[in-house]
Write an enzyme that holds these catalytic residues in place. Structure first.
Site, PDB file in Angstrom:
ATOM      1  N   ASP A   1      -8.022  -5.274  -0.022  1.00 56.07           N
ATOM      2  CA  ASP A   1      -8.487  -6.162  -1.092  1.00 56.07           C
ATOM      3  C   ASP A   1      -8.124  -7.621  -0.854  1.00 56.07           C
ATOM      4  O   ASP A   1      -8.627  -8.502  -1.547  1.00 56.07           O
ATOM      5  CB  ASP A   1      -7.898  -5.716  -2.438  1.00 56.07           C
TER       6      ASP A   1
ATOM      7  N   HIS B   1       0.852  -1.181   0.000  1.00 57.90           N
ATOM      8  CA  HIS B   1       0.000   0.000   0.000  1.00 57.90           C
ATOM      9  C   HIS B   1       0.890   1.233   0.000  1.00 57.90           C
ATOM     10  O   HIS B   1       1.936   1.236   0.648  1.00 57.90           O
ATOM     11  CB  HIS B   1      -0.915   0.005   1.237  1.00 57.90           C
TER      12      HIS B   1
HETATM   13  N1  ACO Z   1       4.192  -7.944  -4.556  1.00 58.78           N
HETATM   14  C1  ACO Z   1       5.553  -7.946  -4.696  1.00 58.78           C
HETATM   15  N2  ACO Z   1       6.311  -6.829  -4.606  1.00 58.78           N
HETATM   16  C2  ACO Z   1       5.685  -5.665  -4.348  1.00 58.78           C
HETATM   17  C3  ACO Z   1       4.284  -5.585  -4.181  1.00 58.78           C
HETATM   18  C4  ACO Z   1       3.528  -6.776  -4.301  1.00 58.78           C
HETATM   19  N3  ACO Z   1       2.209  -6.773  -4.152  1.00 58.78           N
HETATM   20  N4  ACO Z   1       3.932  -4.307  -3.950  1.00 58.78           N
HETATM   21  C5  ACO Z   1       5.072  -3.601  -3.961  1.00 58.78           C
HETATM   22  N5  ACO Z   1       6.136  -4.414  -4.205  1.00 58.78           N
HETATM   23  C6  ACO Z   1       7.564  -4.016  -4.219  1.00 58.78           C
HETATM   24  C7  ACO Z   1       7.904  -3.270  -5.497  1.00 58.78           C
HETATM   25  O1  ACO Z   1       8.365  -4.151  -6.513  1.00 58.78           O
HETATM   26  C8  ACO Z   1       8.987  -2.344  -4.996  1.00 58.78           C
HETATM   27  O2  ACO Z   1      10.161  -3.092  -4.843  1.00 58.78           O
HETATM   28  P1  ACO Z   1      11.609  -2.396  -5.091  1.00 58.78           P
HETATM   29  O3  ACO Z   1      11.730  -1.336  -4.058  1.00 58.78           O
HETATM   30  O4  ACO Z   1      12.572  -3.520  -4.943  1.00 58.78           O
HETATM   31  O5  ACO Z   1      11.576  -1.846  -6.489  1.00 58.78           O
HETATM   32  C9  ACO Z   1       8.525  -1.962  -3.592  1.00 58.78           C
HETATM   33  O6  ACO Z   1       7.739  -3.077  -3.155  1.00 58.78           O
HETATM   34  C10 ACO Z   1       7.684  -0.689  -3.539  1.00 58.78           C
HETATM   35  O7  ACO Z   1       6.580  -0.841  -4.422  1.00 58.78           O
HETATM   36  P2  ACO Z   1       5.962   0.335  -5.277  1.00 58.78           P
HETATM   37  O8  ACO Z   1       5.266  -0.256  -6.464  1.00 58.78           O
HETATM   38  O9  ACO Z   1       6.991   1.390  -5.532  1.00 58.78           O
HETATM   39  O10 ACO Z   1       4.913   0.919  -4.241  1.00 58.78           O
HETATM   40  P3  ACO Z   1       3.729   1.885  -4.604  1.00 58.78           P
HETATM   41  O11 ACO Z   1       3.432   2.631  -3.343  1.00 58.78           O
HETATM   42  O12 ACO Z   1       4.009   2.700  -5.814  1.00 58.78           O
HETATM   43  O13 ACO Z   1       2.517   0.903  -4.966  1.00 58.78           O
HETATM   44  C11 ACO Z   1       0.735  -0.635  -4.721  1.00 58.78           C
HETATM   45  C12 ACO Z   1       1.548   0.497  -4.072  1.00 58.78           C
HETATM   46  C13 ACO Z   1       0.258  -0.199  -6.104  1.00 58.78           C
HETATM   47  C14 ACO Z   1      -0.482  -0.904  -3.853  1.00 58.78           C
HETATM   48  C15 ACO Z   1       1.636  -1.906  -4.838  1.00 58.78           C
HETATM   49  O14 ACO Z   1       2.012  -2.327  -3.550  1.00 58.78           O
HETATM   50  C16 ACO Z   1       0.943  -3.047  -5.606  1.00 58.78           C
HETATM   51  O15 ACO Z   1       1.034  -3.111  -6.827  1.00 58.78           O
HETATM   52  N6  ACO Z   1       0.232  -3.956  -4.864  1.00 58.78           N
HETATM   53  C17 ACO Z   1      -0.521  -5.021  -5.529  1.00 58.78           C
HETATM   54  C18 ACO Z   1      -1.851  -4.473  -6.053  1.00 58.78           C
HETATM   55  C19 ACO Z   1      -2.817  -4.179  -4.947  1.00 58.78           C
HETATM   56  O16 ACO Z   1      -3.033  -4.973  -4.041  1.00 58.78           O
HETATM   57  N7  ACO Z   1      -3.474  -2.999  -5.057  1.00 58.78           N
HETATM   58  C20 ACO Z   1      -4.500  -2.577  -4.100  1.00 58.78           C
HETATM   59  C21 ACO Z   1      -4.013  -1.469  -3.230  1.00 58.78           C
HETATM   60  S1  ACO Z   1      -5.188  -1.043  -2.014  1.00 58.78           S
HETATM   61  C22 ACO Z   1      -6.308  -0.142  -2.831  1.00 58.78           C
HETATM   62  O17 ACO Z   1      -6.064   0.542  -3.789  1.00 58.78           O
HETATM   63  C23 ACO Z   1      -7.655  -0.207  -2.380  1.00 58.78           C
END
Ligand code: ACO
Length: 418
Positions: free
Chosen positions: A359, A302
């Site tokens: 979610d 998140h």
């Molecule tokens: N699985 C594996 N790795 C992940 C995940 C995941 N679900 N989420 C983040 N990471 C990793 C990224 O690869 C990144 O790694 P790095 O630093 O080595 O490059 C690090 O964690 C940071 O992730 P970002 O994508 O930069 O974080 P951001 O804040 O931009 O994205 C998000 C947040 C979109 C929720 C992301 O965690 C994600 O894609 N999660 C899966 C989708 C999801 O569950 N979305 C619902 C969110 S809740 C809502 O909107 C109601």
């Protein structure tokens, strides 16, 4: 709080600071470009406050979420969704009389204009209900235009909250080829939705109290979440003074994406895939960590929560209770719990502070309640609607609100000739 100092190209500038009611500190850069000629660059807006708001407070480090000051745990435990709508939109808990009047209004505006029913007929049965929802909310503007001559927008707010569940249920009925079921004014908000979704003219339908209460809980937990992607979209569109419906339809579209509300559908698909693959959790945890793969653990991570998502904790407990009460055994719940356990002990997830979000467990509940997978994000949208409306209203009533218009750092070609 003292002003912040910025040294740019050897020159020092003073930037005012602003402290929120929960001690959050912001640097006010509204005059930055005018005084320095520079702008800020903040991809994904992770450090940018786009507005002042008094609706929802989140402390992502501590796992705190409050609606108008009330902790989500208490709201979820003690309130009904309709009163939460009132709280978010109008800022205070309704009195008994206000609650009754609001409930009455929401119950008596559920019918769609009969001409709107024709729109549903034009969609293929495979249409995703989010596309229908967004189009139908936009279409409401043609039937119930924005109030003019100083009339209150409240009637359209009520119409929107009332009709959204009718639209959602109609789109589901269309997709399965069953007749649309009209709203029933004797039922609660959640009960009426369930009746429109699951009853058929041929037989009696009893609303299951466990399912009705679970839906009430799910709607409350989704009701607002400050300046997330869809809410910012609503504010962005609304900032041009686009009407209420157009702004909400845009919010629905933003929510649809798998990185936002669309994740709830993807979580179940992921859990089903793991189950079909023999339940090998480790394989998928490894895949999620592999930078050469684009697989992510859906429902994990998140932008704001860096400790735990309080909504996920409430839903995890609710999933256990509701499934037991309904007598449902879902192997996906066990897979979800094991996946969570493995991920929470894995340094990749721990170091990045990746925890289950709202979610992760909501899909398990929807499944147990008989809601089809394609409808999960629609359920999220119904829940989030009061939050979008509250944020839209707050912005429109702010005398200092301006059209949202970010800038950019241009990195393209400099002037050249054809
Ligand atoms: N699985 C594996 N790795 C992940 C995940 C995941 N679900 N989420 C983040 N990471 C990793 C990224 O690869 C990144 O790694 P790095 O630093 O080595 O490059 C690090 O964690 C940071 O992730 P970002 O994508 O930069 O974080 P951001 O804040 O931009 O994205 C998000 C947040 C979109 C929720 C992301 O965690 C994600 O894609 N999660 C899966 C989708 C999801 O569950 N979305 C619902 C969110 S809740 C809502 O909107 C109601």
């Amino acid at each position: 709080m003292d002003d912040a100092k910025l040294i740019l190209d050897g020159k020092e500038y003073s930037l005012p600071t602003i402290v929120g009611s929960e001690g959050e500190v912001g640097i006010d850069i509204s005059k930055l470009r005018g005084t320095t000629g520079a702008i800020t660059l903040d991809s994904g807006y992770g450090n940018t406050g786009s507005c002042k708001s008094s609706i929802t407070f989140i402390d992502g480090e501590k796992g705190i979420l409050r609606y108008r000051g009330y902790p989500i745990e208490e709201v979820a435990d003690k309130m009904r969704f309709v009163d939460v709508c009132y709280l978010l939109i109008y800022g205070s808990l309704p009195t008994a009389a206000e609650s009754q009047a609001f409930r009455h209004e929401l119950t008596h505006h559920t019918l769609l204009h009969e001409d709107m029913k024709k729109f549903f007929e034009g969609y293929p049965s495979t249409a995703h209900p989010m596309s229908i929802l967004s189009a139908m909310i936009s279409s409401l503007a043609s039937f119930y235009p924005d109030p003019v001559n100083g009339e209150s927008v409240d009637l359209n707010i009520v119409r929107l909250l009332s009709k959204v569940k009718t639209i959602a249920a109609f789109s589901y009925k269309k997709s399965i080829g069953q007749p649309m079921v009209y709203p029933n004014n004797d039922l609660s908000y959640a009960g009426d939705f369930l009746n429109m979704m699951f009853s058929v003219p041929a037989e009696k339908y009893e609303i299951n109290k466990v399912v009705e209460n679970a839906l009430n809980l799910l709607l409350i937990l989704h009701a607002d979440h400050e300046q997330n992607c869809s809410t910012s979209t609503v504010r962005m569109v609304g900032s041009s003074q686009a009407n209420l419906y157009a702004s909400m339809a845009a919010g629905v579209s933003a929510l649809w994406g798998p990185l936002h509300g669309g994740a709830n559908q993807k979580v179940i698909k992921m859990l089903e895939m793991i189950q079909a693959d023999g339940g090998d959790y480790d394989k998928y945890v490894k895949l999620a960590k592999d930078k050469d793969s684009d697989f992510r653990l859906m429902g994990f991570g998140h932008r704001v929560y860096k400790n735990f998502d309080p909504r996920a904790q409430i839903l995890r407990a609710a999933a256990d209770k509701v499934l037991t009460n309904l007598g449902v055994t879902d192997p996906l719940l066990n897979i979800a719990k094991k996946l969570e356990q493995i991920a929470l002990e894995d340094t990749y997830f721990v170091d990045r502070k990746l925890y289950p979000n709202v979610d992760f467990y909501s899909g398990i509940l929807y499944r147990a309640m008989g809601i089809p997978t394609d409808m999960y994000t629609v359920m999220f949208a119904i829940g989030r609607l009061p939050g979008w409306i509250a944020q839209w209203k707050e912005m429109r009533e702010d005398p200092n609100a301006r059209i949202y218009r970010p800038r950019q750092i241009y990195t393209g070609e400099t002037k050249r000739s054809l």
